[in-house]
Structures are given as structure tokens and as C-alpha cells.
Scaffold this active site. Structure first.
Site, PDB file in Angstrom:
ATOM      1  N   SER A  13      26.754  59.846  32.260  1.00  0.00           N
ATOM      2  CA  SER A  13      25.334  59.556  32.053  1.00  0.00           C
ATOM      3  C   SER A  13      24.772  58.900  33.319  1.00  0.00           C
ATOM      4  CB  SER A  13      25.152  58.654  30.840  1.00  0.00           C
ATOM      5  OG  SER A  13      25.876  57.468  31.034  1.00  0.00           O
ATOM      6  N   CYS A 380       0.537  40.359  30.525  1.00  0.00           N
ATOM      7  CA  CYS A 380       0.702  40.231  29.078  1.00  0.00           C
ATOM      8  C   CYS A 380       1.234  38.837  28.719  1.00  0.00           C
ATOM      9  CB  CYS A 380       1.574  41.360  28.549  1.00  0.00           C
ATOM     10  SG  CYS A 380       1.169  41.755  26.847  1.00  0.00           S
ATOM     11  N   LEU A 381       2.523  38.690  28.425  1.00  0.00           N
ATOM     12  CA  LEU A 381       3.041  37.349  28.143  1.00  0.00           C
ATOM     13  C   LEU A 381       2.788  36.431  29.341  1.00  0.00           C
ATOM     14  CD1 LEU A 381       4.635  35.736  25.968  1.00  0.00           C
ATOM     15  CD2 LEU A 381       6.687  36.213  27.294  1.00  0.00           C
ATOM     16  N   HIS A 519      -0.956  46.144  30.638  1.00  0.00           N
ATOM     17  CA  HIS A 519       0.149  46.481  31.550  1.00  0.00           C
ATOM     18  C   HIS A 519      -0.323  47.416  32.665  1.00  0.00           C
ATOM     19  CE1 HIS A 519       3.403  44.608  29.254  1.00  0.00           C
ATOM     20  NE2 HIS A 519       2.662  44.884  28.205  1.00  0.00           N
ATOM     21  N   GLU A 521       0.961  47.983  35.429  1.00  0.00           N
ATOM     22  CA  GLU A 521       2.078  48.660  36.103  1.00  0.00           C
ATOM     23  C   GLU A 521       2.294  50.080  35.592  1.00  0.00           C
ATOM     24  OE1 GLU A 521       2.311  46.242  33.903  1.00  0.00           O
ATOM     25  OE2 GLU A 521       4.090  46.400  32.621  1.00  0.00           O
TER      26      GLU A 521
HETATM   27  N1  GLN Z   1       4.907  38.821  23.064  1.00  0.00           N
HETATM   28  C1  GLN Z   1       3.551  38.868  23.470  1.00  0.00           C
HETATM   29  C2  GLN Z   1       2.669  39.553  22.458  1.00  0.00           C
HETATM   30  O1  GLN Z   1       3.127  40.236  21.589  1.00  0.00           O
HETATM   31  C3  GLN Z   1       3.419  39.557  24.808  1.00  0.00           C
HETATM   32  C4  GLN Z   1       3.758  41.000  24.747  1.00  0.00           C
HETATM   33  C5  GLN Z   1       4.018  41.582  26.112  1.00  0.00           C
HETATM   34  O2  GLN Z   1       4.232  40.865  27.066  1.00  0.00           O
HETATM   35  N2  GLN Z   1       4.045  42.901  26.213  1.00  0.00           N
HETATM   36  O3  GLN Z   1       1.457  39.405  22.519  1.00  0.00           O
END
Ligand code: GLN
Length: 547
Positions: A13, A380-381, A519, A521
Site C-alpha cells: 500500500s 477552525c479550532l 478551512h 486550505e
Molecule cells: N472541534 C471544533 C468544532 O467542531 C473545530 C472543528 C475543526 O477544527 N474542524 O467546531
């Protein structure tokens, strides 16, 4: 009707089937054809959304909100074609559809079997959108011989017979191991792998052979003879310095020509490869290097942040610098001073993530970047942590936290600056969620619009005030705290069109500090770097000149 190219793998793989498929897609586009790429995964999860990034690497999200395999990221980065829900399927999804139909009574009176019911479901999936493109490239995950992959192999075998002759071809990736003691490349594993394919009724048309050493002509002839393929359809795939060399490298080895020959397309249109030459030039000719820290939780497996690493590389290409990424485990300084771990970087990126582990470290990383004027990109987070940091350390909301975690805030209940999102608008309807929902596929997923504040840093970076970006989150910054945070300089510079959901925050008195709820990216390409990553790397370059 589309012509089909099925891509399978053998011997071991991780041979780079996804990359080979993506590079072939790019080469067919360079010849003027339209393409779509698909991934068929044998595992039983309905989608990878519930898998740990440690198990499966990053989850790639499409515009239409599917959580898919990271190979779809490669497909998009090489072809620029936005993937859809219908470009990714797993055994889990196939079986759950078949079982749903069985319960509904669609097959009333019949015994449900792998052949034909499961294989038919796979074939139906393969056909979706077959009138939209010239070539459909379908990659089968795993390795030939895996028990769980069999229904997929059987389905593509049948599919090639359902279609008129010459409309489907099979490309198989293998490995030629090198024995240092005898100084030889060994072809036997490839022969065995092809035998395995033939035993299930598939005769490969093209063999792509991964090798660390040049393949001598004699060996190529031997492979062709023993594996029953034409000699010019034995294509070498050597290790590359950068994945973005793959289209040119495969072209040099004759892959696209071999594919077109196999389909009998003659004369083949000449390829236009200027874009890939420019990409190649930007990878190899750069002026200086910047060091960027990614402060995350899944740092032992780089595939967990695949698209971020690639987007940073694209940001480097846009600025003609090399981006050196260093992975920093946020947990290391959950309870300690972050400075010794973060000093010396030209910029800091805090990526997305789930769960509490490492979040205090990420909050400290945001604080460090804010206080030291280091460029910061929170994704995001990483945005949510930057907001908590601002609330706690600047706005005086000392117990600020997120409903995702049980923050240790002493005996007092924490202030949920980040709350569990229960309702939002998607297009012209409202989506509702509750805490007891299934975990799979229930986040705020896919493309949503955002409106950027005129004159904000982020509007300058994008060069527009209307954007569309991909989301994957369950929690959201609470606008209840907006005024308090803006009063201390954390500007809510991007909001959902209805003004309810914060999409972007930025520090006003900081050279470059941006947090985004989505996101970015996922939409960056080597030939079209995402503006946020181009801007972030530019800020890192500027910062590097100061020190
Ligand atoms: N855990 C966080 C949320 O659900 C951030 C999600 C993330 O970083 N994709 O909002």
C-alpha cells in the site's frame, strides 16, 4: 459518454495511487480533455468523517458537504476540478444503501447478494455524471487481493464488459523492490500482483512501476512479457522531490501517451504543459526560506494536516520562498510556558481539531503570537482558541471556554464564548441539530458564503468582500461577546450573510493575525495558491526580515 480509467494498486500500500491518478488527470487536461476523478474505498465506514486523523489522515470536505478521503484533495489540487459527494464511495455507503433498499422492499422476493446487488450499486455509482466529461478516473483504494476490495474489483470488471469495447482501461500500480546485495530490481512481486488481478478477471493495460532506481530496458521488457502488457505501457515512476513534479515526470515517462494509445486515440492532441513548468520552476527556484510552526495535536502523522501543509507550500510558491514546516505538539506546553517551544518561528499556524487534548497549548500559542507580533493563522479550532485567548487575557472574561470541552475554570461554570451550534441557514432552509444527534455527517459541512468587512485585513488579503469557503465544525463563536471583544481590538471581520455566525476574526493592532472558522486550505492549488496562505507566508517573510 466518458471513457473510464480504473486505477488499482498491488504489492504494497501507499504507492501513491492517488497522486498518479491526480497527475494523469492533470495530463489529460493538458491535452484538452475534461476529467473527473473518483475514489472507491473498501472500508466499512460510511465515510471517513468519524475516523481519527491518526488512522486515516485528513478528512477532505467537498463544496457539497461530503467528508471524503484525502486523495480527493490531491485530485482537486492537480486538476482544479471541485470534487462532489458523488466522487467518493465506501463499502459502508454501498452496503447501507443496499440494506436501506432491502428494508424499503425495493428487491421484494429476492435474495440479496454481493453479486449482483452490491456490485450493481457500485456500477450505478460509477455511471453518475458519465455524460459530463471525456474521462472518468476511478481509483480503487487498498491493494489487489484484499478481501474487502473484492466487490469493487468485480464491479469494475463487469462494468468494462457492460461498456462498448475500448471504453474502459485498467492501470495498475506496483513496486519494483531493489536488492542492494545483488544490485537488482526485482520484478517478481509485480508479476504476482498482476496474476492476482488476472485471477479476478482483470488484465491491466498499463503498469506503473514505482522504483527507487532506473528501470533497465531489459527489466521493462521482462515485465511486459510476463505481465502481458505492451512494453511502452510499462511506465516508470521514480521518487520525486516534490509531488508537483509528478505531471511532468509522468509525461516524460510516457504515461499520458500510453493511456491515449490504449484507447486508440490517434493522433493525440499535443499537451500544453506551461502551467506545470511554472509550478516546477517555483518549487525549484526560490529566494530564501521561512520557518512556520504548525501547533497541533495530530503532529506525529503529517497526513492528518495534508491540505494545510500543501497550502503552505503553495503560499511559498506564490512568494518564491521555501516554507519549512515544523510540527509542534500543543500538548507539550499545555501547562508550561509556550515561549521555549515557539521561539524562532516566522509564523504560527493553529489548525483544526476535535476534543480537549492540547487546547490549552493552542490557546497559549495564540497568546504568544498576539503578544510577540508573530503572524498567526488560526483555522477552525485555531480560530476558536484565538477567541478564547482574547476573551480570557484581553477582554477580562477570565473563565472563557468552549462547550466542546470541560475547561478547568475552578468551581465557577465557564463562559461559553464558543457554543454548540444548533441551528443555521443553508441556502434557503434552516438546518437544525441537537446534542443527541448521530456523530457522522451532522456538522456544518461544505461551502458557505461569508461577507467581509470593508477595509479589513482579510478583505485586503482576498481582494473582495464576498467569499465562499468550506466548513466542518459543530461549535461556533458566540456573537454575544462580539462587542466586548471588538472593544479590545479583536475585530469580527467576516460574518455569515445573515450576520449571525462569525466566520473571521482579526486583531487590529497586529501585523497579521487572522482566525477563520472554515478551512481555506481545502481550496488552495499549486497553480492558484489560496490568498490567505499566500498572504500568511508573505507576512512570515516580512517577519523573517525583521529578525
Ligand atoms: N472541534 C471544533 C468544532 O467542531 C473545530 C472543528 C475543526 O477544527 N474542524 O467546531
Amino acid at each position: 459518454m466518458a471513457r473510464y480509467i480504473f486505477i488499482t494498486g498491488g504489492v504494497v500500500s501507499s504507492l501513491g495511487k492517488g497522486l498518479a491518478s491526480a497527475a494523469l488527470g492533470a495530463l489529460l487536461q493538458a491535452r484538452g480533455y475534461s476529467v473527473r476523478l473518483r475514489k472507491l474505498d473498501p472500508y466499512l465506514n460510511v465515510d471517513p468523517g468519524t475516523m481519527s486523523p491518526f488512522e486515516h489522515g485528513e478528512v477532505f470536505v467537498t463544496d457539497d458537504g461530503a467528508e471524503t478521503d484525502l486523495d480527493l484533495g490531491h485530485y482537486e489540487r492537480f486538476t482544479g476540478v471541485a470534487a462532489r459527494k458523488t466522487d467518493s464511495i465506501s463499502s459502508g455507503r454501498v452496503y447501507s444503501t443496499v440494506l436501506e433498499k432491502e428494508r424499503r422492499g425495493d428487491y421484494l422476493g429476492k435474495t440479496i447478494q454481493v453479486i449482483p446487488h452490491v456490485t450493481n450499486e457500485i456500477k450505478e455509482f460509477l455511471k453518475i455524471g458519465d455524460d459530463e466529461v471525456d474521462f472518468m478516473l476511478c481509483e480503487i483504494g487498498g491493494t489487489v487481493g484484499d478481501i474487502e476490495g473484492l466487490p469493487f474489483f468485480e464491479a469494475i470488471r463487469q462494468f468494462s464488459h457492460d461498456k462498448p469495447r475500448g471504453e474502459c482501461i485498467f492501470m495498475h500500480l506496483t513496486l519494483l523492490p531493489y536488492l542492494a546485495a545483488s544490485g537488482e530490481l526485482k520484478t517478481k512481486p509485480t508479476q504476482h500482483s498482476v496474476k492476482e488481478l488476472q485471477s479476478i478477471g482483470i488484465a491491466p493495460d498499463i503498469l506503473v512501476c514505482r522504483s527507487e532506481h532506473p528501470i533497465p530496458e531489459k527489466e521493462r521488457e521482462k515485465i511486459a512479457l510476463f505481465c502481458n502488457v505492451r512494453k511502452d505501457a510499462v511506465v516508470a515512476a521514480y521518487d520525486l522531490k516534490s509531488i508537483y513534479e509528478a505531471p511532468l515526470a509522468y509525461h516524460k515517462q510516457g504515461l499520458d501517451q500510453a493511456v491515449l494509445d490504449t484507447f486508440g486515440i490517434s493522433p493525440a492532441p499535443a499537451p500544453k504543459l506551461e502551467m506545470w513548468h511554472d509550478v516546477y520552476d517555483r518549487i525549484h527556484n526560490y529566494d530564501g526560506e521561512v520557518k512556520i510552526a504548525i501547533v497541533g495535536k495530530y503532529t506525529q502523522l503529517e497526513d492528518a494536516y495534508k491540505s494545510i501543509a500543501e497550502a503552505l507550500t503553495h503560499g511559498g510558491m506564490a512568494n518564491r520562498v521555501k516554507v519549512k514546516i515544523e510540527w509542534v505538539d500543543a500538548e507539550l506546553f499545555d501547562r508550561e510556558d509556550a515561549a521555549p517551544f515557539l521561539e524562532g518561528y516566522h509564523a504560527i499556524l493553529v489548525p483544526g481539531g476535535f476534543g480537549e487534548r492540547g487546547t490549552e497549548g493552542k490557546i497559549k500559542a495564540a497568546q504568544f503570537a498576539r503578544e510577540k507580533n508573530i503572524p498567526y493563522l488560526g483555522i477552525c479550532l485555531g480560530m476558536q482558541m484565538a477567541v478564547i485567548e482574547a476573551a480570557r487575557n484581553v477582554a477580562g472574561i477570565t473563565t472563557a471556554g468552549s462547550e466542546e470541552f470541560d475547561h478547568e475554570t475552578g468551581s465557577k461554570r465557564f463562559e461559553p464564548v464558543v457554543y454548540h451550534l444548533k441551528e443555521w441557514v443553508q441556502g434557503n432552509h434552516t438546518v437544525a441539530r441537537s446534542a443527541g444527534d448521530n456523530k457522522g455527517g451532522t456538522m456544518r459541512l461544505g461551502a458557505y458564503n461569508a461577507t467581509l468587512a470593508e477595509g479589513s485585513k482579510v478583505a485586503e488579503v482576498y481582494g473582495t468582500t464576498h467569499i465562499e469557503e468550506r466548513h466542518r465544525h459543530r461549535y461556533e463563536v458566540d456573537t454575544k461577546y462580539r462587542e466586548q471583544l471588538e472593544n479590545v481590538g479583536l475585530c469580527f471581520s467576516g460574518m455569515s450573510p445573515d450576520g449571525k455566525l462569525p466566520e473571521i476574526v482579526e486583531w487590529q493592532d497586529h501585523p497579521w493575525f487572522i482566525g477563520v472558522q472554515y478551512h481555506p486550505e481545502l481550496k488552495s492549488k499549486p497553480f492558484s495558491p489560496h490568498p490567505l496562505f499566500a498572504g500568511f507566508v508573505r507576512a512570515a517573510v516580512e517577519n523573517s526580515r525583521l529578525v
